[in-house]
Structure formats: structure tokens, C-alpha cells
Design an enzyme around this catalytic site. Structure first.
Site, short mmCIF file in Angstrom:
data_model
loop_
_atom_site.label_atom_id
_atom_site.label_comp_id
_atom_site.label_asym_id
_atom_site.label_seq_id
_atom_site.Cartn_x
_atom_site.Cartn_y
_atom_site.Cartn_z
N LYS A 211 -12.86 -16.88 -68.78
CA LYS A 211 -12.17 -16.23 -67.67
C LYS A 211 -12.68 -14.80 -67.50
O LYS A 211 -12.99 -14.36 -66.40
CB LYS A 211 -10.65 -16.23 -67.95
CG LYS A 211 -9.84 -15.59 -66.87
CD LYS A 211 -8.38 -15.59 -67.22
CE LYS A 211 -7.67 -14.57 -66.34
NZ LYS A 211 -6.27 -14.44 -66.67
N GLU A 217 -17.83 -14.64 -78.52
CA GLU A 217 -18.15 -15.97 -79.05
C GLU A 217 -18.84 -16.83 -77.98
O GLU A 217 -19.87 -17.45 -78.22
CB GLU A 217 -16.88 -16.71 -79.49
CG GLU A 217 -16.23 -16.17 -80.75
CD GLU A 217 -15.15 -15.13 -80.45
OE1 GLU A 217 -15.28 -14.39 -79.43
OE2 GLU A 217 -14.20 -15.05 -81.25
N GLY A 267 -5.41 -17.72 -69.60
CA GLY A 267 -6.41 -18.55 -70.28
C GLY A 267 -5.78 -19.78 -70.91
O GLY A 267 -6.31 -20.89 -70.82
N ARG A 268 -4.63 -19.60 -71.57
CA ARG A 268 -4.03 -20.73 -72.29
C ARG A 268 -3.34 -21.71 -71.35
O ARG A 268 -2.77 -22.70 -71.81
CB ARG A 268 -3.11 -20.24 -73.41
CG ARG A 268 -2.10 -19.19 -73.02
CD ARG A 268 -1.50 -18.51 -74.26
NE ARG A 268 -0.62 -17.41 -73.90
CZ ARG A 268 -1.02 -16.16 -73.68
NH1 ARG A 268 -2.31 -15.85 -73.75
NH2 ARG A 268 -0.16 -15.21 -73.39
N GLU A 353 0.42 -17.11 -79.12
CA GLU A 353 -0.21 -16.04 -78.34
C GLU A 353 0.73 -15.59 -77.22
O GLU A 353 0.71 -14.44 -76.81
CB GLU A 353 -1.56 -16.52 -77.76
CG GLU A 353 -2.40 -15.39 -77.19
CD GLU A 353 -3.85 -15.78 -76.92
OE1 GLU A 353 -4.71 -15.60 -77.80
OE2 GLU A 353 -4.12 -16.27 -75.82
N HIS A 384 1.34 -37.35 -96.34
CA HIS A 384 0.73 -37.36 -97.67
C HIS A 384 0.21 -35.98 -98.03
O HIS A 384 -0.66 -35.85 -98.88
CB HIS A 384 -0.38 -38.43 -97.71
CG HIS A 384 0.17 -39.79 -97.42
ND1 HIS A 384 0.69 -40.61 -98.41
CD2 HIS A 384 0.40 -40.43 -96.24
CE1 HIS A 384 1.16 -41.72 -97.85
NE2 HIS A 384 1.01 -41.63 -96.54
N LYS A 498 -10.84 -7.48 -82.11
CA LYS A 498 -12.12 -7.61 -81.37
C LYS A 498 -12.87 -6.28 -81.42
O LYS A 498 -14.08 -6.23 -81.62
CB LYS A 498 -11.85 -7.96 -79.90
CG LYS A 498 -11.39 -9.38 -79.65
CD LYS A 498 -11.28 -9.63 -78.15
CE LYS A 498 -10.53 -10.89 -77.82
NZ LYS A 498 -10.23 -11.07 -76.41
#
Ligand code: F6P
Length: 535
Positions: A211, A217, A267-268, A353, A384, A498
Site C-alpha cells: 500500500k 521487506e 492494509g489488514r 495491530e 497434542h 522500523k
């Protein structure tokens, strides 16, 4: 009540602690934390299951095994009213400003309502958003029809990858392409390298979703992917589709296939926009529209169902109850569906977030617990691993089971036992048991009275069912954010890390660590020595 002007827009400034409902809930909390017994509640309330379960599009939501009953629910609903939830909900669904620190709307619902339900776009910008979504679907069809594309590699991180990754896995039986689709997010080069090793440059198409078009990254993975194409004499501009709210930045990077996503779409919450491109490639235009339609059906439910029968409202209020009043530090989500194994990771971003904050919309500090940590793993695998802790550990943690009534494989002997396990775990958490003759007292005692919620999809995990499930979670997060008085749509908390990573990177290449604290300097020095020794 919104009473403070901020940049021309009214900022909600209510402190929930000052509301009568919050104070009533504080008075109730001690009883429900220490004395309330679920087993007894089911005995004294024969209709407890019916009263505390609701139907929502594509699912049944059973809230009856939670540490609450009518008096609590009543006060939580009053709290929602006192925090102006209905007004805030309308603002969200109408695409008005709800993100006050960034002076933006959060248009995910407004976009899918306009796009799928024929609701007239409320503005020219929304009409443009719908056109952008159509452009994405057209691009998806072009990619699907391109016989030279064998592999599609989607590059993005956080909201630009978690939604597509989850939906691609969740909807595997609905794929209508032979093309392979990969998702690469991690800065760790092992992620991209492992993917490239499976692909051929002449037959690979990259999607780069960011965005902001500034996420390190994603840009680094794109640089490496571009280098890989160039080594084979391929111009990356021909083989990369950019998805961004900053089309000029993508253009300046030399790219020519650019899809726009709205700047006022978090973004999410971006799976529903052009960021859904890899999903549309996989399941086709009709499948993607079904996904949107499922989400829009949940938007409608959220908009119209009375608060007392409104699934996202009740779930959001339950989160407030457990976190702020019963002081539970975490909640556990266990999807009993292998294709939902990334759901906990997706929800971590969505919920933590959005609501992992201690400041209210107007900048004042909160003095109560907000979002719980969220964790989990697919069932039955989780049984488990950490279920021992859920059953006999020192802290009680609300567990959420998510299952689909129907499976989409032909193997006998799996699905009914899977559902039986999910239902039995919820039962065991609630009922507990006392050790009997020949058993080990203490070791084989289960205290029980441990809460859980059960989300049961009516049929299989289809595109509309997934859409409804994700929209349910989005609105639930919004509801608890409204009640806590916080802005669920910004994420300032990720910025410091960041910024410091940039500084450390510079120091690592320059070899200077003056002025750093001793631990950071020590680690940096050790990491640089180790990485030099292996380079
Ligand atoms: O680091 C947090 C974040 O800003 C998320 O909110 C976002 O989904 C992710 O990074 C990726 O951002 P972008 O899409 O701008 O690359």
C-alpha cells in the site's frame, strides 16, 4: 458521543470507564471471575444454548459456554450504546472518517457493499475504488489466460500478504487454474530463494503488493526477484504487477502494470481490494465475487441485526469482558480445519495491530486492558501441543473453536471424528472431571469451568463462507475498538522498530556502534562477526 474537533472531524473522546455500564460491569466482574460456574449455569438456565447462540450469515455462533449470562450481556450491550456503537458503525459502513490520526475512512465494508450489492457508490472516490476492483478482476483473467505463466509469486507482507495467503490455502478446492501461486513475505531470503528454486524465469509472474510502496521487506524481495528475471534477460516491467496506493512510486520504480488500491483502505483489510489479485487468479472472477458477497452478507448482518443478536457485536463485547473485566491476558483460536491453519496468524494482525493500543482516539491514555494476545494452531494438532495447558494450566484462557459442517475431501473416517474432537474439547474445558477410583488425584483432576466459543460454518469452507468469517472478525475487532475508545485503523506502534532497524543496518555496514546500549552493541558486534565469517 463525538465532541472534540480534530482536523475538522469530530473525534470520539468518551472514556468508557466513565459510563454507568462500565461501572456496573466492574461490580459484576468479581462474581464471574471467581464464583460463576458454567456447569451450574446450564442446569439453572435450560435455554442457555438457545439464548446465547446466534445465527449469522453462513454460520452458527455458540457463545453459551462463556463466563457470562443475561446481567452481563445486558450491561455490555448498554456499554456499546453508551460508547455510541450504532453511530460509529454507520460511519464505518458509510465510508466516513473513522481513523482520526490519519484523517481517513476505512473503506473495506463500504467498498464491498458498493461492489457486490449494487449499492450506489457514495462518492466519486468510491466509484473509482469499484472501477479499480474491476480492473483487478480483469487483470486476474488475463493472467489466468496466459499460457506462458506457470507460476505466480505474490510478494507483500502483513496485510499485503496474510489475507491472500489465508484465502489461497482456505479455498484450495475452488481453484480454477493449473498455475501455481506462491506467497513470499519474509525479509529472510530463504523465503524467496525457496520459491524461486521452484520457478522458471520465463514462466513466472510476480505481484508486488505494498500500500505504502515503502515497506523494506517487500521492496527488497522485489529487487531480488527483478534481479532474478534480469539474469535471464527478462525486463521486470513486463513480468511484475504492482498493487499500491502510491502508483506514482511504482511507476518511478520502472513498473508499468499497476493496480491501484484505496489509500483509505487499511492494509489488514485489503484482501477485498486489488491485493486480492492472487486469490482472483486462483478462484476466478466468479469465485472472488462470491468471497466478497459472503463478506457483504456479514456487513449487512452487522448493520441490521439487533445488537443482542448481532454476532460481531456480541463477540467484540465478549473480548472487552474477558480482557478489561476478567483480566484474561490472551485468547486462543483453534481452527478445526486444516485449510484455516493460517487463521491465527491472520487474526493476530487483524486484532493485535488494530487494538493493541493504550491510547484513546483523542490522545488520552487508557487505564484498562485492551486487546488480548491472540494465538492458536489448527486442531487437532493443537490438542497434542498446548491443550494440556488449556485444560490444567494455571490461567484460564478463552478458546475459540472454528469448524465447518462439511468437508471437501473424499476420505472416510476423518470429518466426523474431527468435529467430535472439537466439540468434545469445548465440552471438556467446561465440564472438567474429578479423578475416580484407581486414578491419580490432582494429576487426573480437571477443574473445568473454562470458557469457549464455537463458530460452526453451515456447509463447507466455501468462498462466501470464508468471506463471512473474515468480515465477522473484522467487525468484531471494530466493536471492541469502539468500546475501548481506541482507533482500530492506525498502527503507530510498528514505526519505532522500523526506524531503529534502518539505524542498525547503517551501523552494521559502517562497523560503528558508539552510543548504543551495551546489549544492542554486543549483539550487533557478535552478529557482524558471525555473518562475516560465513560470507
Ligand atoms: O508494519 C505494519 C504494516 O504497516 C501493516 O499495517 C501493513 O499491512 C504492512 O505493514 C505492509 O504495508 P504495505 O502494504 O504498505 O507494504
Amino acid at each position: 458521543m463525538a465532541n472534540q474537533p480534530f482536523g475538522g472531524t469530530a473525534v470520539p473522546s468518551l472514556n468508557p470507564q466513565t459510563t454507568p455500564a462500565w461501572q456496573a460491569l466492574e461490580r459484576l466482574a468479581g462474581h464471574y471471575a471467581h464464583q460463576f460456574d458454567l456447569r451450574q449455569a446450564f442446569t439453572t438456565e435450560p435455554k442457555r444454548f438457545q439464548q446465547h447462540s446466534v445465527r449469522a450469515p453462513h454460520m452458527l455462533v455458540d457463545l453459551s459456554k462463556n463466563l457470562w449470562d443475561e446481567p452481563v450481556v445486558e450491561q455490555l450491550l448498554a456499554l456499546a450504546m453508551q460508547m455510541d456503537l450504532p453511530e460509529r458503525r454507520s460511519q464505518l459502513l458509510n465510508g466516513e472518517i473513522v481513523n482520526h490520526t490519519e484523517q481517513q475512512a476505512a473503506v473495506h465494508s463500504a467498498l464491498r457493499l458498493s461492489f457486490t450489492c449494487g449499492r450506489a457508490p457514495a462518492s466519486a472516490a468510491m466509484a473509482q475504488n469499484c472501477a479499480d476492483l474491476s480492473a483487478m478482476l480483469a487483470m486476474a483473467e488475463t493472467i489466468r489466460a496466459d499460457a506462458t505463466v506457470h507460476d505466480v509469486v505474490h510478494i507483500g507482507i502483513g496485510g499485503s500478504s496474510l489475507g491472500p495467503e489465508l484465502a489461497l490455502q482456505a479455498l484450495r478446492p475452488y481453484w480454477r487454474t493449473q498455475q501455481r501461486i506462491h506467497v513470499v513475505s519474509n525479509l529472510d531470503g530463504h523465503d524467496l530463494a525457496e520459491t524461486l528454486a521452484q520457478c522458471h524465469p520465463a514462466h513466472t509472474l510476480f505481484i508486488a503488493a505494498s500500500k505504502s510502496w515503502s515497506t523494506f521487506e517487500t521492496l527488497q524481495n522485489l529487487r531480488s526477484a527483478s534481479g532474478w528475471l534480469q539474469q535471464s534477460g527478462i525486463n521486470p516491467a513486463d513480468r511484475v504487477v504492482a498493487i499500491t496506493a502510491k502508483p506514482n512510486a511504482a511507476q518511478a520504480a520502472g513498473l508499468k502494470h499497476i493496480l491501484r488500491m484505496p489509500a483509505d483502505l487499511g492494509g489488514r483489510y485489503s484482501l477485498w481490494s486489488a491485493v486480492g489479485l492472487p486469490v482472483a487468479v486462483a478462484i476466478g472472477e466468479a469465485g472472488f465475487k462470491d468471497l466478497l458477497a459472503g463478506a457483504a452478507a456479514m456487513d449487512d448482518h452487522f448493520a441490521q441485526a439487533p445488537l443482542a443478536a448481532n454476532a460481531p457485536v456480541l463477540l467484540g463485547l465478549l473480548d472487552v469482558w474477558y480482557s478489561s473485566f476478567l483480566r484474561m491476558p490472551s485468547r486462543c483460536v483453534v481452527p478445526y480445519h486444516h485449510r484455516l491453519r493460517r487463521l491465527p496468524a491472520y487474526l493476530q494482525q487483524l486484532d493485535m495491530e488494530s487494538n493493541g493500543k493504550t491510547v484513546r482516539q483523542n490522545g488520552s491514555a487508557v487505564e484498562y486492558a485492551t486487546a488480548m494476545a491472540l494465538w492458536g494452531e489448527a486442531g487437532t494438532n493443537g490438542q497434542h501441543a498446548f491443550f494440556q495447558w488449556l485444560h490444567q494450566g494455571a490461567q484460564r484462557t478463552p478458546v475459540e473453536f472454528v469448524a465447518a459442517s462439511q468437508a471437501e475431501h473424499a476420505l472416510p473416517g476423518h470429518h466426523t471424528p474431527l468435529l467430535a474432537n472439537a466439540i468434545a474439547q469445548a465440552q471438556a474445558l467446561m465440564l472438567g472431571s474429578k479423578s475416580g477410583p484407581g486414578q491419580l488425584p490432582g494429576h487426573q483432576d480437571f477443574s473445568g469451568n473454562r470458557p469457549s466459543t464455537f463458530l460452526l460454518l453451515d456447509g463447507p469452507l466455501s468462498p462466501p463462507a470464508l468471506g463471512a468469517l473474515l468480515a465477522l472478525y473484522e467487525h468484531r475487532t471494530f466493536v471492541s475498538g469502539v468500546v475501548w475508545g481506541i482507533n482500530s485503523f492506525d498502527q503507530w506502534g510498528v514505526e519505532l522498530g522500523k526506524m531503529l532497524a534502518k539505524d542498525i543496518l547503517q551501523r552494521a555496514s559502517g562497523g560503528h556502534w558508539q552510543g548504543l546500549d551495551a546489549s544492542t552493541a554486543g549483539l550487533l558486534s557478535a552478529a557482524c562477526v558471525t555473518s562475516e565469517a560465513h560470507s
